[in-house]
Scaffold this motif. Structure first.
Motif, PDB file in Angstrom:
ATOM      1  N   PRO A 494       0.800  -1.235   0.000  1.00 20.76           N
ATOM      2  CA  PRO A 494       0.000   0.000   0.000  1.00 20.76           C
ATOM      3  C   PRO A 494       0.832   1.285   0.000  1.00 20.76           C
ATOM      4  N   PRO A 495       1.905   1.407   0.799  1.00 21.51           N
ATOM      5  CA  PRO A 495       2.695   2.651   0.737  1.00 21.51           C
ATOM      6  C   PRO A 495       3.337   2.866  -0.631  1.00 21.51           C
ATOM      7  N   LEU A 496       3.826   1.775  -1.246  1.00 17.92           N
ATOM      8  CA  LEU A 496       4.440   1.899  -2.565  1.00 17.92           C
ATOM      9  C   LEU A 496       3.411   2.282  -3.628  1.00 17.92           C
ATOM     10  N   LYS A 497       2.196   1.777  -3.485  1.00 10.69           N
ATOM     11  CA  LYS A 497       1.138   2.142  -4.427  1.00 10.69           C
ATOM     12  C   LYS A 497       0.905   3.647  -4.406  1.00 10.69           C
ATOM     13  N   GLN A 498       0.791   4.204  -3.212  1.00  7.29           N
ATOM     14  CA  GLN A 498       0.564   5.643  -3.086  1.00  7.29           C
ATOM     15  C   GLN A 498       1.683   6.437  -3.747  1.00  7.29           C
ATOM     16  N   CYS A 499       2.913   6.031  -3.482  1.00  6.76           N
ATOM     17  CA  CYS A 499       4.064   6.772  -3.996  1.00  6.76           C
ATOM     18  C   CYS A 499       4.142   6.685  -5.514  1.00  6.76           C
ATOM     19  N   PHE A 500       3.881   5.492  -6.067  1.00  5.57           N
ATOM     20  CA  PHE A 500       3.924   5.355  -7.521  1.00  5.57           C
ATOM     21  C   PHE A 500       2.832   6.180  -8.183  1.00  5.57           C
ATOM     22  N   VAL A 501       1.610   6.082  -7.688  1.00  7.81           N
ATOM     23  CA  VAL A 501       0.490   6.797  -8.306  1.00  7.81           C
ATOM     24  C   VAL A 501       0.726   8.297  -8.288  1.00  7.81           C
ATOM     25  N   PHE A 502       1.358   8.792  -7.229  1.00 11.66           N
ATOM     26  CA  PHE A 502       1.616  10.236  -7.133  1.00 11.66           C
ATOM     27  C   PHE A 502       2.511  10.729  -8.275  1.00 11.66           C
ATOM     28  N   GLU A 534      13.874   5.980  12.433  1.00 12.09           N
ATOM     29  CA  GLU A 534      13.947   5.783  10.987  1.00 12.09           C
ATOM     30  C   GLU A 534      13.975   7.122  10.269  1.00 12.09           C
ATOM     31  N   ASP A 535      14.853   7.230   9.298  1.00  3.81           N
ATOM     32  CA  ASP A 535      15.012   8.448   8.517  1.00  3.81           C
ATOM     33  C   ASP A 535      14.114   8.383   7.287  1.00  3.81           C
ATOM     34  N   LEU A 536      13.289   9.412   7.078  1.00  3.30           N
ATOM     35  CA  LEU A 536      12.327   9.379   5.976  1.00  3.30           C
ATOM     36  C   LEU A 536      13.019   9.387   4.621  1.00  3.30           C
ATOM     37  N   GLU A 537      14.141  10.094   4.504  1.00  2.34           N
ATOM     38  CA  GLU A 537      14.866  10.084   3.240  1.00  2.34           C
ATOM     39  C   GLU A 537      15.364   8.677   2.899  1.00  2.34           C
ATOM     40  N   THR A 538      15.804   7.950   3.917  1.00  5.59           N
ATOM     41  CA  THR A 538      16.262   6.577   3.697  1.00  5.59           C
ATOM     42  C   THR A 538      15.105   5.687   3.260  1.00  5.59           C
ATOM     43  N   ILE A 539      13.945   5.848   3.900  1.00  2.00           N
ATOM     44  CA  ILE A 539      12.754   5.078   3.511  1.00  2.00           C
ATOM     45  C   ILE A 539      12.372   5.402   2.068  1.00  2.00           C
ATOM     46  N   GLY A 540      12.427   6.681   1.707  1.00  3.14           N
ATOM     47  CA  GLY A 540      12.109   7.083   0.343  1.00  3.14           C
ATOM     48  C   GLY A 540      13.035   6.444  -0.673  1.00  3.14           C
ATOM     49  N   MET A 541      14.322   6.353  -0.342  1.00  5.36           N
ATOM     50  CA  MET A 541      15.278   5.718  -1.258  1.00  5.36           C
ATOM     51  C   MET A 541      15.001   4.227  -1.389  1.00  5.36           C
ATOM     52  N   GLN A 542      14.583   3.599  -0.291  1.00  3.78           N
ATOM     53  CA  GLN A 542      14.212   2.183  -0.352  1.00  3.78           C
ATOM     54  C   GLN A 542      13.027   1.984  -1.289  1.00  3.78           C
ATOM     55  N   TYR A 543      12.049   2.897  -1.227  1.00  2.00           N
ATOM     56  CA  TYR A 543      10.888   2.816  -2.112  1.00  2.00           C
ATOM     57  C   TYR A 543      11.315   2.947  -3.576  1.00  2.00           C
ATOM     58  N   ILE A 544      12.187   3.890  -3.853  1.00  2.00           N
ATOM     59  CA  ILE A 544      12.628   4.112  -5.235  1.00  2.00           C
ATOM     60  C   ILE A 544      13.359   2.883  -5.761  1.00  2.00           C
ATOM     61  N   LYS A 545      14.210   2.278  -4.938  1.00  2.00           N
ATOM     62  CA  LYS A 545      14.923   1.081  -5.383  1.00  2.00           C
ATOM     63  C   LYS A 545      13.962  -0.061  -5.677  1.00  2.00           C
ATOM     64  N   LYS A 546      12.919  -0.193  -4.850  1.00  3.76           N
ATOM     65  CA  LYS A 546      11.933  -1.247  -5.103  1.00  3.76           C
ATOM     66  C   LYS A 546      11.203  -1.008  -6.425  1.00  3.76           C
ATOM     67  N   LEU A 547      10.882   0.241  -6.721  1.00  2.00           N
ATOM     68  CA  LEU A 547      10.206   0.554  -7.981  1.00  2.00           C
ATOM     69  C   LEU A 547      11.149   0.372  -9.170  1.00  2.00           C
ATOM     70  N   MET A 548      12.434   0.612  -8.953  1.00  2.00           N
ATOM     71  CA  MET A 548      13.419   0.334 -10.008  1.00  2.00           C
ATOM     72  C   MET A 548      13.515  -1.163 -10.263  1.00  2.00           C
TER      73      MET A 548
END
Length: 945
Positions: A494-502, A534-548
């Motif tokens: 669900p969090p990745l869905k939100q980020c991708f759709v945005f 937890e650092d939000l920038e680090t979480i964001g980078m994890q999301y981007i890598k998963k989408l890659m």
């Protein structure tokens, strides 16, 4: 998030009460001349105390709450009511009931929030099921939209609590007179409680109604799992090679890998074919599988469509069934594994696992162990959309399948759009067809679908309609293009869905950077930390890598030091747009009209040079983000009335991107945007002053004043931006004031650029203990850095570029004690240091050398005309780049001991280059161990890891 907000709110209420009564009360009475009416009401409240809600307190509180609206009228009304002479005194019981209801709302906020949380939790349990079923049920889709609207409103209410808490933190550090003014403003904590109570009561009513409606849809409770049923798909191994266009080269490449003898380490090796949905991975696997050479090479061939669920038992049953034609559904796992091992023991086999989604290494490990006892040279071909899957399965080779060329796509399109030979009769349609296939971006599935859509139609307008309509808007019965691609989306958390759709808010072919996109996600609250560490920038980078990994992003470029650029495939963008269409609006015309009022995000992509306030904006109330997209060379300006409308109407804005719009004055009321997290005023070179209210944006995390070349001052009130994580600054100030930037305890990234008159930074610079990245560029007047820079205990990335007067020696002008401190200071733990065009530098000073010894990984030094020596003892150094340093004649003496060094690039350093040449260079033996060496643009050595 909800519970954290509740707890913070309770703390805020208690603190506000004690502060008002225990601290402010004596001073309030001293200020009675300034606030005569309100103080009398407040004094009456104090007589009874906030914990003893007698009627007199209730009545007085009610008056206090409304005092800011009605002014002096209430003074006479208050005493009139209390005297008993009023005609309305006989209705006092009714008045009491109404007032008690108001107070109940105010002090009952906690219970109301808990009720809200409970209702949301009930709905959340069936949310995944509802999302999966909405495509087949229009009423369910509408219900989900209503729920989403309420959830947005819930977030806004909870965000108000957060904003209030931040405001209180700033207020605690201010004078008592400021606190008094705050108490008697509309920001009064008591008033806030009552307003909040009304909002939550209204939301609870809406949410309760929605919760009741969910029972009409027979939804079941589900939890997120990677094994999501997306599209009932079962593939087979047969294909007619003559039907496949444009994959001959791909087939040859995979065949080379497949028929290559084993290296002897393991009996079985894995080859992965990776690409987005619809690209033809399965078709390519079929071409290879059915080739005669492959049939001759492998004694046993098996084809298994894995799709959604990676069940070990089901896979064993299917593999055995394909191998010997018997389906053992009722056997135990032990019996199945024994049969499988007997089948493959004396055979060299080829196993195709088509459409694999499993990212659980343990499941693959269990299957692999059962497939190892075979003849050496056996192969497994895996088709998948995910690089992560390919990595987990231990692929010896990953073949990245690319799209077809335009001509190949046109050939496929003609095959499906026309009866055989019919295309020759319609050259006009062929020309339109060329434009249609461009929309498909090389994806055969999309080409076939659009060709089939137009099959047997020779009416030109039909073709024009398809050409001019976005794919996500096309009316297709089976929706085959986006349906296939949406499976990838369904497999996201669900969090990745939100980020991708945005990402749909950005135009097609937009080049993202990970740092830019993460800021946008953060500003819109899409990144959630599981704990405070937890650092939000680090979480964001994890999301981007998963989408890659999962092929959502393409054209990925590593720009070094954790910065990447990438794009979204146009068809994946269509998927995001389809899902985002009710939340985001792209404004392409100045006269655009829309009746929808539920939009939360606006992207302006106009061809007009002047942007005025658009008429439909009056119908929008709850926008979260407004951004302008301008191409290089475009000159778009916005009117002052438009800016004023933004700050006055859209109070819940989280993101406001006003980059490059020729703004002359920032609206004075910009401080009204209390929820704002991201504000970019970059490249508005006419701005001279910032309104004082901008420093009231306590929620602001990102502020960019980059390229504001006439900005006269960033005052020390910037310290009130207590949430600021990034600041980019251009100013004409000569020095940055103390007690300003140095007080930003959350700041992580500071950019100081093109400050032509700046001579000194603030002396309290060293208080920025959370600062990770510091970039100072094009500051020609900057003389020195503050000595306190040595105290930046979190600084990892330091770049000093085009500062021609800058002297890095901190000991100049300092006393013996300061020099002693410098020698004993370890300094920041730098991982990257870049120095460019600093002619004052002859060698790096001692304080900076101490920052490099144990942590530095990348060193870049260029255009330093007087530099004569490079630092030594950089044990962790991985990359060294030096350019245009004519006086530099030697490498670090210990470079042969720098075992982590993988890259050495030298350019326009004639003395140094001569020493590093492989033929007779004095230093070549010292650097021969380095994997990549480049001299004056020529790659001397390059060894892949």
């Amino acid at each position: 998030m909800l519970r954290v907000a509740i707890n913070r709110f309770n703390t805020h209420v208690q603190n506000a009460r004690s502060q008002v009564i225990g601290t402010a009360a004596p001073k309030l009475y001293q200020s009675s001349r300034q606030f005569p009416e309100s103080l009398r009401y407040y004094g009456f409240c104090l007589e009874n105390g906030p914990y003893n809600v007698s009627f007199s307190f209730v009545e007085a509180t009610f008056l206090v709450i409304n005092a800011h609206k009605h002014g002096r009228v209430l003074q006479g009304l208050f005493y009139y009511l209390c005297s008993g002479n009023s005609p309305v005194n006989k209705n006092l019981a009714y008045q009491k009931k109404q007032v008690e209801k108001e107070v109940s709302l105010g002090w009952g906020v906690k219970n109301n929030v808990q009720e809200l949380v409970g209702t949301l939790t009930t709905i959340k349990a069936v949310l995944l099921d509802a999302e999966e079923k909405q495509t087949q049920n229009e009423k369910l889709r509408v219900w989900l939209e209503k729920l989403k609207e309420v959830c947005y409103d819930v977030e806004d209410v909870l965000d108000e609590i957060e904003v209030k808490d931040l405001c209180k933190q700033v207020l605690n550090g201010q004078s008592i007179s400021r606190k008094v003014c705050h108490f008697f403003s509309s920001s009064n904590p008591i008033i806030f409680c009552f307003k909040l109570g009304h909002k939550i009561e209204e939301i609870n009513k809406r949410l309760t109604k929605i919760a009741v409606e969910k029972d009409d849809f027979n939804l079941t409770e589900k939890t997120y799992s990677n094994n999501i049923l997306g599209w009932e798909r079962e593939t087979h191994s047969f294909v007619r090679a003559s039907d496949v266009i444009g994959r001959d080269k791909d087939k040859d490449e995979v065949m080379k890998i497949l028929l290559c003898p084993s290296d002897g380490h393991e009996n079985v090796s894995v080859i992965s074919i990776v690409g987005i949905g619809g690209l033809g991975k399965t078709t390519l696997a079929k071409l290879v599988y059915n080739d005669e050479k492959v049939s001759d090479y492998f004694k046993l061939k098996m084809w298994i469509c894995v799709s959604d669920e990676f069940s070990l038992k089901m896979l064993l049953i299917d593999i055995i069934n394909f191998a010997i034609g018997q389906k053992y559904n009722h056997m135990s796992m032990d019996q199945l594994q024994s049969i499988l091992r007997d089948i493959i023991r004396d055979k060299k086999y080829l196993l195709v696992l088509d459409d694999v989604w499993n990212e659980n290494y343990e499941l693959w490990f269990d299957l692999r162990n059962l497939l190892m006892e075979c003849v050496s040279g056996s192969k497994i071909i895996v088709t998948t959309r995910s690089d992560r899957v390919a990595s987990i399965m231990g692929s010896i080779s990953t073949y990245k399948l690319k799209g077809l060329s335009l001509n190949q796509c046109l050939s496929v399109f003609v095959k499906y759009a026309f009866k055989e030979g019919q295309e020759k009769q319609h050259p006009n349609l062929i020309e339109i067809g060329k434009e249609i296939v461009k929309k498909c971006k090389g994806v055969p599935l999309a080409v076939r679908a659009l060709g089939s859509l137009l099959y047997s139609s020779t009416f030109e307008q039909d073709w024009i309609n398809v050409r001019d309509t976005e794919i996500w808007k096309l009316d297709q019965k089976d929706n085959s293009i986006l349906h296939a691609l949406r499976i990838s989306y369904n497999h996201l958390s669900p969090p990745l869905k939100q980020c991708f759709v945005f990402c749909a808010i950005f135009p097609k072919d937009f080049t993202f950077s990970n740092t830019h996109l993460i800021k946008f996600w953060m500003a819109n609250g899409l990144l959630k930390a599981h704990n405070e560490n937890e650092d939000l920038e680090t979480i964001g980078m994890q999301y981007i890598k998963k989408l890659m990994w999962r092929s959502f992003f393409q054209d990925i470029q590593d720009l070094e030091n954790g910065v990447y650029s990438f794009k979204i495939h146009d068809l994946m963008h269509d998927v995001a747009t389809l899902l985002f269409q009710n939340e985001g609006l792209i404004v392409k015309r100045s006269n655009q009209i829309t009746a929808k009022t539920s939009y939360r995000h606006l992207l302006f992509h106009l061809d007009a040079s002047q942007v005025e306030a658009l008429s439909f904006l009056a119908n929008l109330d709850n926008l979260r983000s407004i951004t302008f997209f301008t191409r290089v060379g475009e000159n778009i300006t916005v009117s002052q009335s438009f800016l004023e409308l933004i700050v006055s109407r859209f109070q819940f804005l989280r993101l406001l991107n006003l980059r490059h719009l020729a703004i002359e004055a920032v609206p004075k009321r910009i401080g009204n945007l209390k929820h704002l997290r991201y504000l970019s005023l970059s490249f508005n070179s006419k701005i001279k002053k910032l309104p004082s209210s901008i420093y009231k944006l306590q929620s602001l995390q990102f502020l960019s004043l980059y390229g504001c070349e006439k900005l006269e001052e960033l005052s020390n009130d910037v310290k009130h931006l207590i949430s600021l994580r990034l600041l980019a600054l251009t100013t004409v100030q000569k020095h940055l004031p103390n007690n300003g930037i140095g007080c930003l305890n959350s700041l992580q990234f500071l950019v100081i650029h093109n400050c032509s008159k700046l001579k000194y930074l603030c002396e309290d610079f060293g208080h920025l203990r959370t600062l990770r990245r510091l970039l100072i560029s094009q500051c020609p007047s900057l003389i020195s850095l503050p000595r306190s820079i040595r105290s930046l205990s979190s600084l990892e990335d330091l770049r000093l570029i085009d500062c021609v007067r800058l002297n890095l020696d901190l000991s100049i002008g300092s006393d013996e004690q300061h020099n002693h401190e410098e020698l004993n200071s370890t300094g920041p733990p730098l991982r990257l240091l870049e120095i460019g065009n600093l002619p004052q530098v002859v060698k790096l000073p001692q304080w900076l050398l101490r920052c490099l010894t144990n942590t530095l990984q990348t060193l870049r030094i260029g255009n330093c005309s007087n530099l004569k020596a490079l630092p030594e003892s950089m044990q962790k150094l991985q990359a060294l780049r030096v350019w245009n340093c004519p006086e530099l004649s030697s490498l670090p003496k210990d470079i042969n001991h720098l075992i982590a060094l993988r890259e050495l690039i030298i350019k326009d350093c004639p003395k140094l280059t001569e020493r590093c040449k492989p033929e007779g260079g004095e230093d070549w033996p010292k650097i021969a161990h380095i994997q990549k060496i480049e001299l004056d643009g020529e790659v001397i050595k390059s060894t892949e890891n």
